[in-house]
Motif scaffolding. Structure first.
Motif, mmCIF file in Angstrom:
data_model
loop_
_atom_site.group_PDB
_atom_site.id
_atom_site.type_symbol
_atom_site.label_atom_id
_atom_site.label_comp_id
_atom_site.label_asym_id
_atom_site.label_seq_id
_atom_site.Cartn_x
_atom_site.Cartn_y
_atom_site.Cartn_z
ATOM 1 N N GLY A 182 3.757 42.589 37.098
ATOM 2 C CA GLY A 182 4.828 43.501 37.508
ATOM 3 C C GLY A 182 6.032 42.757 38.063
ATOM 4 O O GLY A 182 6.986 43.371 38.525
ATOM 5 N N GLU A 183 6.005 41.435 37.986
ATOM 6 C CA GLU A 183 7.119 40.652 38.527
ATOM 7 C C GLU A 183 8.358 40.818 37.630
ATOM 8 O O GLU A 183 8.289 40.606 36.418
ATOM 9 C CB GLU A 183 6.705 39.166 38.554
ATOM 10 C CG GLU A 183 7.751 38.294 39.189
ATOM 11 C CD GLU A 183 7.766 36.872 38.631
ATOM 12 O OE1 GLU A 183 6.833 36.465 37.920
ATOM 13 O OE2 GLU A 183 8.763 36.190 38.903
ATOM 14 N N GLY A 184 9.490 41.174 38.257
ATOM 15 C CA GLY A 184 10.690 41.380 37.438
ATOM 16 C C GLY A 184 11.950 40.749 38.000
ATOM 17 O O GLY A 184 12.925 40.557 37.276
ATOM 18 N N ILE A 185 11.927 40.403 39.301
ATOM 19 C CA ILE A 185 13.163 39.892 39.926
ATOM 20 C C ILE A 185 13.611 38.589 39.248
ATOM 21 O O ILE A 185 14.777 38.394 38.927
ATOM 22 C CB ILE A 185 12.947 39.667 41.447
ATOM 23 C CG1 ILE A 185 12.618 40.999 42.126
ATOM 24 C CG2 ILE A 185 14.160 39.017 42.083
ATOM 25 C CD1 ILE A 185 12.175 40.873 43.581
ATOM 26 N N ARG A 186 12.616 37.701 39.023
ATOM 27 C CA ARG A 186 12.947 36.409 38.410
ATOM 28 C C ARG A 186 13.609 36.612 37.034
ATOM 29 O O ARG A 186 14.645 36.031 36.727
ATOM 30 C CB ARG A 186 11.653 35.600 38.245
ATOM 31 C CG ARG A 186 11.869 34.298 37.543
ATOM 32 C CD ARG A 186 10.674 33.389 37.627
ATOM 33 N NE ARG A 186 9.377 33.986 37.401
ATOM 34 C CZ ARG A 186 8.406 33.396 36.718
ATOM 35 N NH1 ARG A 186 8.616 32.225 36.174
ATOM 36 N NH2 ARG A 186 7.220 33.957 36.597
#
Ligand SMILES: Cc1cc2nc3c(=O)[nH]c(=O)nc-3n(C[C@H](O)[C@H](O)[C@H](O)COP(=O)(O)OP(=O)(O)OC[C@H]3O[C@@H](n4cnc5c(N)ncnc54)[C@H](O)[C@@H]3O)c2cc1C
Length: 384
Positions: A275-279
Motif C-alpha cells: 500500500g506504499e504510495g508516497i515514494r
C-alpha cells in the motif's frame, strides 16, 4: 485568462514534487488544490527515505515523528522481529505534504488553494483549464489529483472501485512514555487470515497510526476486522476512522495524453503488496517535471516529446509495481502457506522485510526465492 507553462492539479506528494522541479528549472508553474492547506489525508505516514533521496529532499528533523528500524511481524501464532537496513520515517501527512508544497512555493510555484479543477479542453496545442474560480491556459498539465482524479475522468479512463484495494486508518493519541514502552522504534505488521492484506501500528510522537489494508478482495466486514484488531491490542479509535481506496498498482498502460501526464495515485502507482504510495508519487512527480522541462527546451509539446515520461516510468517505477501486484496476489491468496513459510526462514524473512520497506526490489526477491523453493516448501511443514 491567466497563462502558466505548467499547471499541476493536486498538492499531494506527487503534485508538490512536480511543481517544485518545474519551478526550479524556471518554468512558470501553478498548483491547483481543491482543499485549504494543510489538508488531512488518510495515511499511515510511513515514508521510505529512498524516495526522498531520489527527489533530493532533506526532511527537517521536526517533521520526522519517529524513525523505526524494526518490524514486528505476526501471523496467527507466529511472531518475528526483523531489523531493516535503514529506518523508515514516521510523518504526519498534513505537515509532510505542507512542507513539500512550501518547497515548491519557495522555488516560485503559485499555489491556488480551495480551487477545484472542473474541466479541461485541449485546443490548438494548449490546454484550457476551468476551475471553480477561474480559467487558465497551459502547455502542459501534470495530473496529481489522487485516486479519484478528475483529470483522468475527463480523459474517459474509468475505475472499477468495486474490487479496488482499500485501507482504513485511525489516529490514536497516546503519551510518549506509553509509545516508548509499547512500540519504541518498531512498526507492527499483523497479517490477518481472510483480510488479503495486513493491519499495522505505526508509532509517532504523541499518537499512533493504526490501520489495515486489504489488497486483493476486500472483505465486506472490513470495519469489524479493524475494530477487532484494535480491541486485541487494547486500542480504541477516539476520532473518526478514515478509509480510502488504493489504486490498481502497476499504473495505467499509457500515462501521457494531449499535453497531460498522470502521476502518483492518479497514475495508479501504489505498491499492491504494502500500500506504499508516497515514494512513487514523489518519483513520478519528479519524472513528469523533468519531461516537462525537456519539452520546453525543445519547444515541442506534442505527445512525441511527452511520451518520454512513459519510458521513464517504465524504467523507475512500473517494473517493481508490476512484480508487487503478482507477489501480492500469491502471498495473500495463499497466506496459509506463504506467510508461515517466510516466518520459518530467517534469511527469507529479512529479504522480504527489506523489500517490503523499499530496500531491494521484488524481482531480486523472486530470483532469490526460486531456486530455494523446495527447501522452503519442506521447512514450511516441519514443526517450528
Ligand atoms: C489508509 C491509508 C494509509 C496509507 N499509508 C501509506 C504509508 O504509510 N506510506 C505510503 O507511502 N503510502 C501510504 N498510503 C498511500 C498514499 O497515501 C498515497 O499513495 C499518496 O498520498 C499518493 O499521493 P498523490 O500526491 O498521488 O495523491 P494525494 O496525496 O491523494 O493528493 C491528491 C491531491 O489532489 C487534490 N485534488 C483532488 N481532486 C482535485 C481537483 N479536482 N482539483 C484540485 N485538487 C484536487 C486532493 O485534495 C489532494 O490534495 C496510504 C493510503 C491510505 C488510504
Amino acid at each position: 485568462m491567466k497563462k502558466f507553462d505548467v499547471i499541476v492539479v493536486g498538492a499531494g506528494p506527487a503534485g508538490s514534487t512536480a511543481a517544485r522541479f518545474c519551478s526550479e528549472a524556471g518554468l512558470k508553474s501553478a498548483i491547483i488544490e481543491k482543499e485549504k492547506l494543510p489538508r488531512v489525508k488518510a495515511c499511515a505516514g510511513g515514508v521510505i527515505p529512498a524516495g526522498l533521496r531520489f527527489c533530493n529532499i532533506d526532511l527537517p528533523d521536526d517533521l520526522i515523528e519517529n524513525k523505526c528500524d524494526k518490524i514486528k511481524l505476526s501471523y496467527k501464532r507466529y511472531r518475528r522481529i526483523v531489523k531493516i537496513q535503514e529506518p523508515i520515517y514516521m510523518v504526519e501527512r498534513s505537515r509532510f505534504d505542507m512542507f513539500l508544497t512550501e518547497e515548491a512555493i519557495k522555488m516560485g510555484a503559485k499555489l491556488k488553494e480551495e480551487e477545484k479543477l472542473i474541466d479541461l479542453k485541449y485546443k490548438n496545442d494548449q490546454l484550457i483549464i476551468t476551475t471553480s474560480q477561474d480559467q487558465y491556459r497551459t502547455k502542459i498539465l501534470i495530473a496529481a489529483d489522487g485516486y479519484f482524479s478528475t483529470v483522468r475522468k475527463t480523459l474517459g479512463i474509468s475505475l472499477n472501485v468495486k474490487d479496488s484495494p482499500i485501507a482504513i486508518e485511525a489516529t490514536i493519541p497516546m503519551d510518549r512514555d506509553e509509545i516508548y514502552s509499547r512500540f519504541n522504534r518498531s512498526v507492527s505488521v499483523h497479517y490477518i487470515p481472510g483480510l488479503f492484506g495486513y493491519a499495522w501500528i505505526f508509532p509517532k510522537k504523541n499518537h499512533i497510526s493504526a490501520g489495515l489494508g486489504s489488497f486483493i478482495r476486500p472483505p465486506k466486514s472490513i470495519k469489524n476486522t479493524f475494530f477487532n484488531f484494535l480491541a486485541l491490542h487494547h486500542l480504541k479509535a477516539q476520532s473518526k476512522i478514515k478509509s480510502w481506496f488504493l489504486p490498481p498498482s502497476d499504473g495505467y498502460h499509457n500515462l501521457v495524453y494531449d499535453g497531460i501526464m498522470l502521476t502518483g495515485d492518479a497514475a495508479g502507482f501504489v505498491d499492491a503488496f504494502t500500500g506504499e504510495g508516497i515514494r512513487y508519487a514523489m518519483i513520478s512527480g519528479k519524472l513528469a517535471a523533468l519531461t516537462a522541462v525537456e519539452c520546453f527546451k525543445k519547444r515541442n509539446f506534442s505527445n512525441d516529446c511527452l511520451v518520454s515520461y512513459n519510458d521513464l516510468c517504465n524504467k523507475f517505477i512500473i517494473p517493481n509495481l508490476a512484480y508487487s501486484k503478482r507477489i501480492s496476489y500469491y502471498i495473500y491468496r495463499y497466506s496459509w502457506f506463504t506467510i508461515p513459510a517466510a516466518f520459518k526462514n530467517k534469511e527469507l524473512l529479512e529479504m522480504y522485510a527489506n523489500t517490503l520497506f523499499g530496500y531491494g526490489n521484488y524481482k531480486n526477491l523472486i530470483s532469490w526465492i526460486k531456486p530455494k523453493m523446495p527447501f522452503i516448501f519442506i521447512k514450511r511443514f516441519l514443526p517450528s
